[in-house]
Enzyme design. Sequence first.
Site, PDB file in Angstrom:
ATOM      1  N   MET A  30      47.177  41.840  33.592  1.00 22.02           N
ATOM      2  CA  MET A  30      48.141  42.177  32.543  1.00 22.02           C
ATOM      3  C   MET A  30      47.647  41.623  31.203  1.00 22.02           C
ATOM      4  O   MET A  30      48.419  41.493  30.251  1.00 22.02           O
ATOM      5  CB  MET A  30      49.527  41.629  32.886  1.00 22.02           C
ATOM      6  CG  MET A  30      50.088  42.276  34.153  1.00 22.02           C
ATOM      7  SD  MET A  30      51.867  42.349  34.234  1.00 22.02           S
ATOM      8  CE  MET A  30      52.284  40.620  34.189  1.00 22.02           C
ATOM      9  N   TYR A  32      45.775  39.080  28.303  1.00 29.85           N
ATOM     10  CA  TYR A  32      45.796  37.714  27.810  1.00 29.85           C
ATOM     11  C   TYR A  32      44.929  36.848  28.731  1.00 29.85           C
ATOM     12  O   TYR A  32      45.385  35.875  29.334  1.00 29.85           O
ATOM     13  CB  TYR A  32      47.223  37.167  27.660  1.00 29.85           C
ATOM     14  CG  TYR A  32      47.307  36.327  26.410  1.00 29.85           C
ATOM     15  CD1 TYR A  32      47.298  36.932  25.150  1.00 29.85           C
ATOM     16  CD2 TYR A  32      47.309  34.937  26.473  1.00 29.85           C
ATOM     17  CE1 TYR A  32      47.294  36.173  23.990  1.00 29.85           C
ATOM     18  CE2 TYR A  32      47.303  34.168  25.310  1.00 29.85           C
ATOM     19  CZ  TYR A  32      47.307  34.802  24.082  1.00 29.85           C
ATOM     20  OH  TYR A  32      47.300  34.062  22.940  1.00 29.85           O
ATOM     21  N   GLY A  36      41.278  31.967  34.770  1.00 30.82           N
ATOM     22  CA  GLY A  36      41.796  32.490  36.039  1.00 30.82           C
ATOM     23  C   GLY A  36      41.476  33.967  36.220  1.00 30.82           C
ATOM     24  O   GLY A  36      41.522  34.479  37.337  1.00 30.82           O
ATOM     25  N   HIS A  37      41.169  34.670  35.130  1.00 28.68           N
ATOM     26  CA  HIS A  37      40.717  36.059  35.245  1.00 28.68           C
ATOM     27  C   HIS A  37      39.186  36.118  35.233  1.00 28.68           C
ATOM     28  O   HIS A  37      38.596  36.993  35.864  1.00 28.68           O
ATOM     29  CB  HIS A  37      41.219  36.891  34.053  1.00 28.68           C
ATOM     30  CG  HIS A  37      42.706  37.001  33.959  1.00 28.68           C
ATOM     31  ND1 HIS A  37      43.442  36.343  32.999  1.00 28.68           N
ATOM     32  CD2 HIS A  37      43.600  37.694  34.703  1.00 28.68           C
ATOM     33  CE1 HIS A  37      44.726  36.645  33.143  1.00 28.68           C
ATOM     34  NE2 HIS A  37      44.854  37.443  34.175  1.00 28.68           N
ATOM     35  N   GLN A  61      57.525  45.894  36.769  1.00 27.34           N
ATOM     36  CA  GLN A  61      57.610  44.684  37.596  1.00 27.34           C
ATOM     37  C   GLN A  61      58.389  43.549  36.928  1.00 27.34           C
ATOM     38  O   GLN A  61      58.433  42.447  37.455  1.00 27.34           O
ATOM     39  CB  GLN A  61      56.210  44.226  38.018  1.00 27.34           C
ATOM     40  CG  GLN A  61      55.329  43.701  36.897  1.00 27.34           C
ATOM     41  CD  GLN A  61      53.906  43.454  37.370  1.00 27.34           C
ATOM     42  OE1 GLN A  61      53.139  44.384  37.596  1.00 27.34           O
ATOM     43  NE2 GLN A  61      53.528  42.191  37.532  1.00 27.34           N
ATOM     44  N   GLY A 148      44.044  37.027  42.401  1.00 30.29           N
ATOM     45  CA  GLY A 148      44.070  35.562  42.411  1.00 30.29           C
ATOM     46  C   GLY A 148      45.060  35.020  43.431  1.00 30.29           C
ATOM     47  O   GLY A 148      46.127  35.603  43.666  1.00 30.29           O
ATOM     48  N   LYS A 150      46.759  32.395  43.083  1.00 29.99           N
ATOM     49  CA  LYS A 150      47.955  31.795  42.467  1.00 29.99           C
ATOM     50  C   LYS A 150      49.175  32.655  42.773  1.00 29.99           C
ATOM     51  O   LYS A 150      50.248  32.150  43.045  1.00 29.99           O
ATOM     52  CB  LYS A 150      47.794  31.625  40.955  1.00 29.99           C
ATOM     53  CG  LYS A 150      49.000  30.910  40.347  1.00 29.99           C
ATOM     54  CD  LYS A 150      48.843  30.657  38.875  1.00 29.99           C
ATOM     55  CE  LYS A 150      49.072  31.881  38.048  1.00 29.99           C
ATOM     56  NZ  LYS A 150      50.474  32.378  38.083  1.00 29.99           N
ATOM     57  N   GLN A 154      51.942  38.145  46.074  1.00 35.39           N
ATOM     58  CA  GLN A 154      51.420  39.429  45.603  1.00 35.39           C
ATOM     59  C   GLN A 154      50.172  39.806  46.406  1.00 35.39           C
ATOM     60  O   GLN A 154      50.037  40.929  46.889  1.00 35.39           O
ATOM     61  CB  GLN A 154      51.094  39.310  44.111  1.00 35.39           C
ATOM     62  CG  GLN A 154      50.267  40.445  43.554  1.00 35.39           C
ATOM     63  CD  GLN A 154      50.121  40.362  42.049  1.00 35.39           C
ATOM     64  OE1 GLN A 154      51.051  40.653  41.319  1.00 35.39           O
ATOM     65  NE2 GLN A 154      48.957  39.980  41.556  1.00 35.39           N
ATOM     66  N   ARG A 188      51.156  32.701  31.178  1.00 35.28           N
ATOM     67  CA  ARG A 188      52.452  32.146  30.754  1.00 35.28           C
ATOM     68  C   ARG A 188      52.340  30.691  30.290  1.00 35.28           C
ATOM     69  O   ARG A 188      53.290  30.170  29.706  1.00 35.28           O
ATOM     70  CB  ARG A 188      53.483  32.279  31.876  1.00 35.28           C
ATOM     71  CG  ARG A 188      53.908  33.730  32.096  1.00 35.28           C
ATOM     72  CD  ARG A 188      55.065  33.851  33.046  1.00 35.28           C
ATOM     73  NE  ARG A 188      55.636  35.193  33.040  1.00 35.28           N
ATOM     74  CZ  ARG A 188      55.373  36.158  33.943  1.00 35.28           C
ATOM     75  NH1 ARG A 188      54.527  35.911  34.931  1.00 35.28           N
ATOM     76  NH2 ARG A 188      55.935  37.342  33.860  1.00 35.28           N
TER      77      ARG A 188
HETATM   78  O1  PAF Z   1      48.869  39.851  38.763  1.00 35.74           O
HETATM   79  C1  PAF Z   1      49.035  40.611  37.788  1.00 35.74           C
HETATM   80  O2  PAF Z   1      48.531  40.377  36.702  1.00 35.74           O
HETATM   81  C2  PAF Z   1      49.865  41.881  37.963  1.00 35.74           C
HETATM   82  O3  PAF Z   1      50.918  41.672  38.830  1.00 35.74           O
HETATM   83  C3  PAF Z   1      49.035  43.105  38.394  1.00 35.74           C
HETATM   84  C4  PAF Z   1      48.402  42.916  39.749  1.00 35.74           C
HETATM   85  C5  PAF Z   1      47.944  43.371  37.371  1.00 35.74           C
HETATM   86  C6  PAF Z   1      49.936  44.342  38.469  1.00 35.74           C
HETATM   87  O4  PAF Z   1      50.555  44.604  37.255  1.00 35.74           O
END
Ligand code: PAF
Length: 282
Positions: A30, A32, A36-37, A61, A148, A150, A154, A188
């Site tokens: 999403m 930013y 962690g990405h 979501q 991830g 974290k 999910q 966040r």
């Molecule tokens: O983990 C996230 O950033 C979101 O939930 C995802 C998997 C990109 C779906 O919008």
Amino acid sequence: MRLITTIEEMREVVHDLKKSGKTIGFVPTMGYLHAGHATPIDRARTENDVVVVSIFVNPLQFGPQEDYASYPRDLERDSAICQEHGVDFVFAPSSNVMYPKGTVDVFVDVRRLDQNLCGRFRPGHFRGVLTVVMKLFNIVQPDRAYFGMKDIQQLRIIEEMVNDLNWPVQIVAVPTVREDSGLAMSSRNTYLSEEERKTATAIYQSLQMARQLIEAGERDASAICDKCIEFLERVGLRVQYFQVVDYDSLQLLRTVSGKVIVGVAAFVGKARLIDNVVLEVS
Ligand code: PAF
């Protein structure tokens, strides 16, 4: 690196990549972006011919009282980070592109696995996640997709989705990246003041406390959760949940045993932060 904003263009690229036999590694985000990405992006880089990162703040979501409007966004900065990490394509569609009707009439939904942890407190959240992830998988058609740990619930629900729906993608779990203080990296975290950032380190400390209690022989999940909640509240956090669940079923455990997730969600100021540890308990 190429920035793509339409589904048609992304599909054309994917079509050509598939035709030339290239493997696609996909990191849905999403935006930013932070370390962690970067970790899953780097891993995707080493394991695939081509890396696609999606940047899309998915309205589906977020609950009505949640932070969709204020969620941090900075495509320019994100694109620079992607470029630095050798990403080939950034797919950054607008909300109109992803949801031309404003929403969808057909969703991908989950049962049971969303009863505890975040699912219990965010009704409809995982339905929104699964629906957008399935849409993104349909568009990007990745060989591997990176998520991830974290966001462990999910990750687990997406693993079940691709199993249950026979989607031909390998889901790769990427360990949580932490600051030196132990605080899990999260977009966040930008909501936190300096002081709150220090307070937030208690979240990981509480998970370590749970781990130590289990290592010392405690198996009563309520006793563990009560102690950890008490610790978090004492340092000023508002705890939404502290739970021990079975890794596969995500059901609450009375007695801690087998592969388990100890998960926590707590508010530090206005920021709702989550974290977890996965433990093998004999
Ligand atoms: O983990 C996230 O950033 C979101 O939930 C995802 C998997 C990109 C779906 O919008």
